[in-house]
Write a protein that holds these residues in place. Structure first.
Motif: not given
Length: 345
Positions: A129-157
């Motif tokens: 299939h059409p494909s692309l290979v790239m390096s693995l980046l650190p970290g993870s997707v953060r979609l959880d909703e801990q609290d308003e401050q957490d959402v605000e911090r992520k939004s600012q970033l």
């Protein structure tokens, strides 16, 4: 692409089903003595199949000065393989993967935390299939909703990262294609059971006008929390990667801000989605001075999610957001449309 939370357990055995030619192509592109030792499926994607490849092997010849000796097992490294397998994306893969490869090459000389390109076969000349290979980046997707401050911090970033992307100086020869609208007044699907049909019709009427005049810049075009990787927590939260560059375009900053705002509203509520503009402007971003023009871009993006944003909800639910049902998303999308009119209409 992320590691950690978005990764299935790495298997010791390699699954050849459906990608044996692709695996051979990847291994031929590796340095001598290196091969794929294990594979894991990465979750959270919608357009393509994503695999994490653990690469290891032995050094072919002895190294001088205390380096790796002949026959010594090398430490494994990780790559990410993106393959388009759905018919629609296979059909458009040549343009999509060629664009992503070009963008990754360009970003390699910038401060943007993007993956490094290793190889691409956009026409599936060598792969299953059409494909692309790239390096693995650190970290993870953060979609959880801990609290308003957490959402605000992520939004600012997110806002700061988006402003930095828009500020990139791109030589004319390296500029991506001009943006494309993802919906239009004749293509919007209004929810069948909506109790606010007038709101929807009013929103559709706004995008019947020609696109407003604008200053163009570099756009990710699909920038939202699901395409950004984070490390750390609390005050140590930081963006470690931005992924999925197949839609990169040249166009109005308002459109990128609109897309991230819509996705944030669907994930975390209308207030969070409406609030993204403030930190974006504080970070040096520039948006239209005309509220009517800004409203146009915000609605052009939001209406592309109609009727229930199920397209984005599927990978989001795979990443743990089981609360994002079609009913919840439709309600949030309608409330978001109303909030846009209240502020800009």
């Amino acid at each position: 692409m992320a590691k950690g939370e978005s990764t299935a357990a790495v298997r010791a055995a390699i699954d050849d089903r459906g990608w044996s030619r692709t695996r051979l192509w990847v291994e031929q592109a590796l340095p001598p003595g290196r091969r794929i030792r294990a594979v894991a499926t990465l979750r959270g994607g919608w357009t393509s199949e994503m695999r994490r490849l653990e690469v290891g092997g032995t050094q072919e010849r002895g190294a001088q000065g205390g380096g790796t000796q002949e026959g010594e097992v090398q430490e494994p490294s990780s790559l990410v393989l993106r393959s388009f397998t759905k018919p629609f994306y296979v059909k458009h893969a040549l343009g999509l993967l060629t664009r992503e490869a070009d963008i990754l090459r360009f970003l390699d000389g910038t401060d943007v935390p993007a993956a490094r390109l290793h190889a691409v076969d956009a026409a599936a000349e060598h792969c299953d299939h059409p494909s692309l290979v790239m390096s693995l980046l650190p970290g993870s997707v953060r979609l959880d909703e801990q609290d308003e401050q957490d959402v605000e911090r992520k939004s600012q970033l997110l806002a700061r990262q988006l402003a930095a992307l828009h500020a990139l100086t791109v030589p004319e020869a390296d500029r991506p294609r001009t943006y494309e609208a993802w919906t239009g007044p004749e293509r919007v699907r209004i929810p069948d059971d909506t109790k606010r049909p007038r709101l929807w019709r009013r929103a559709v009427d706004v995008i019947r006008r020609p696109a407003p005049a604008h200053r163009s810049c570099f756009l990710h075009r699909d920038f939202h929390p699901g395409n950004v990787l984070f490390t750390g927590h609390g005050a140590g939260l930081a963006i470690s990667g931005v992924v999925d560059w197949v839609e990169t375009s040249w166009g109005p900053a308002d459109l990128d801000v609109a897309h991230c705002s819509t996705a944030t509203a669907l994930l975390h509520g209308v207030q969070a989605g409406m609030g993204l503009v403030v930190p974006y402007l504080a970070a040096g971003g520039t948006l239209s001075d005309d509220p009517a023009d800004h409203l146009y871009w915000r609605l052009l993006d939001a209406l592309a999610f109609a009727p229930d944003a199920e397209k984005v909800a599927v990978p989001w639910r795979d990443l743990g957001r089981s609360d994002l049902t079609p009913a919840v998303l439709t309600q949030r999308l309608e409330d978001y449309l109303q909030a846009l009119f209240d502020q800009y209409g």
